[in-house]
Design a protein around this motif. Structure first.
Motif, mmCIF file in Angstrom:
data_model
loop_
_atom_site.group_PDB
_atom_site.id
_atom_site.type_symbol
_atom_site.label_atom_id
_atom_site.label_comp_id
_atom_site.label_asym_id
_atom_site.label_seq_id
_atom_site.Cartn_x
_atom_site.Cartn_y
_atom_site.Cartn_z
ATOM 1 N N ALA A 9 0.964 -7.415 -10.108
ATOM 2 C CA ALA A 9 2.162 -6.599 -9.966
ATOM 3 C C ALA A 9 2.515 -6.465 -8.488
ATOM 4 N N PRO A 10 3.784 -6.302 -8.166
ATOM 5 C CA PRO A 10 4.143 -6.060 -6.765
ATOM 6 C C PRO A 10 3.401 -4.835 -6.226
ATOM 7 N N ARG A 11 3.100 -4.880 -4.930
ATOM 8 C CA ARG A 11 2.323 -3.803 -4.325
ATOM 9 C C ARG A 11 3.099 -3.135 -3.197
ATOM 10 N N VAL A 161 -1.925 -2.687 4.953
ATOM 11 C CA VAL A 161 -2.508 -1.733 4.010
ATOM 12 C C VAL A 161 -1.755 -1.765 2.688
ATOM 13 N N TRP A 162 -2.520 -1.687 1.610
ATOM 14 C CA TRP A 162 -1.971 -1.543 0.266
ATOM 15 C C TRP A 162 -2.088 -0.080 -0.118
ATOM 16 N N SER A 163 -0.979 0.551 -0.405
ATOM 17 C CA SER A 163 -0.965 1.931 -0.884
ATOM 18 C C SER A 163 -1.118 1.865 -2.397
ATOM 19 N N ASP A 164 -2.362 1.972 -2.854
ATOM 20 C CA ASP A 164 -2.702 1.797 -4.267
ATOM 21 C C ASP A 164 -2.541 3.126 -5.002
ATOM 22 N N LEU A 165 -1.385 3.297 -5.627
ATOM 23 C CA LEU A 165 -1.098 4.538 -6.340
ATOM 24 C C LEU A 165 -1.719 4.570 -7.729
ATOM 25 N N GLN A 166 -2.210 3.427 -8.217
ATOM 26 C CA GLN A 166 -2.835 3.380 -9.544
ATOM 27 C C GLN A 166 -4.288 3.853 -9.506
ATOM 28 N N GLY A 176 -6.304 -6.319 5.695
ATOM 29 C CA GLY A 176 -6.593 -7.157 6.847
ATOM 30 C C GLY A 176 -6.190 -6.433 8.109
ATOM 31 N N SER A 177 -6.652 -6.972 9.214
ATOM 32 C CA SER A 177 -6.380 -6.351 10.498
ATOM 33 C C SER A 177 -6.131 -7.437 11.531
ATOM 34 N N CYS A 178 -5.169 -7.171 12.407
ATOM 35 C CA CYS A 178 -4.843 -8.110 13.491
ATOM 36 C C CYS A 178 -5.245 -7.438 14.793
ATOM 37 N N PRO A 179 -6.340 -7.870 15.407
ATOM 38 C CA PRO A 179 -6.783 -7.217 16.638
ATOM 39 C C PRO A 179 -5.902 -7.594 17.832
ATOM 40 N N ALA A 180 -5.858 -6.692 18.803
ATOM 41 C CA ALA A 180 -5.170 -6.982 20.064
ATOM 42 C C ALA A 180 -5.960 -8.066 20.800
ATOM 43 N N ARG A 181 -5.304 -8.699 21.740
ATOM 44 C CA ARG A 181 -5.987 -9.729 22.539
ATOM 45 C C ARG A 181 -7.000 -9.117 23.449
#
Length: 181
Positions: A9-11, A161-166, A176-181
């Protein structure tokens, strides 16, 4: 037409900047000092964040494309400062927010992540970006919302981030995370 059973389902997805532990503690201490607090303080400190983008229903294909686009995100770490509390009145009630001080690096990061969302086929919000952290929901009776001092932390990563309301209780799941350089 219903999606095939094996099609997720769409998230509800968003990109966010999470404060470090010291900043979370300072934010929580500030809101504890406000008058007229509801019985339950929401959001919980570990859920507080500054949102860059939010999309209510992202299908699996666009989610994959957005993740791939975000993998190419490059930015230098910078400091963000929450300087001014405000009460915002919304259809679901009043929220207390902490507005970010003007920050060219934050503006550039927002523009870069907006461009990556567009590249993934997502349409970012057309409204002007108002960087803020929601410090308190159900703030209809809050009085004296103020900060004894601005709250600053070093932005070292952007999280998807997934806001999982279920889930019970509903929760944020960092995808996932994208770190700074």
């Amino acid at each position: 037409m219903r999606p095939a059973p094996d099609t997720p389902a769409p998230r509800r997805l968003f990109t966010a900047l999470f404060p470090d532990a010291a900043a979370r503690a300072a934010i929580d201490a500030a809101r504890q000092a406000w008058g007229g607090l509801p019985r339950r303080l929401r959001p919980a400190p570990e859920r507080m964040h500054v949102t860059l983008q939010f999309f209510d229903a992202v299908d699996a294909e666009r989610e994959r494309a957005w993740r791939a686009a975000l993998a190419g995100l490059r930015f230098d770490a910078f400091d963000i400062t929450l300087a001014r509390p405000e009460l915002w009145h919304a259809p679901r009630g009043t929220i207390a927010v902490l507005r970010a001080a003007p920050c060219p690096a934050l503006d550039a990061l927002h523009a870069a992540t907006d461009a990556l969302a567009r590249a993934a086929g997502l349409a970012p919000d057309a409204r002007p970006y108002k960087p803020h952290l929601t410090a308190l929901r159900q703030a209809d009776r809050v009085q004296g919302a103020r900060l004894a001092a601005p709250v600053t932390w070093r932005v070292a990563a952007v999280s998807l981030v997934w806001s999982d309301l279920q889930a019970q209780p509903p929760r944020y799941r960092v995808l996932g995370s994208c770190p700074a350089r």
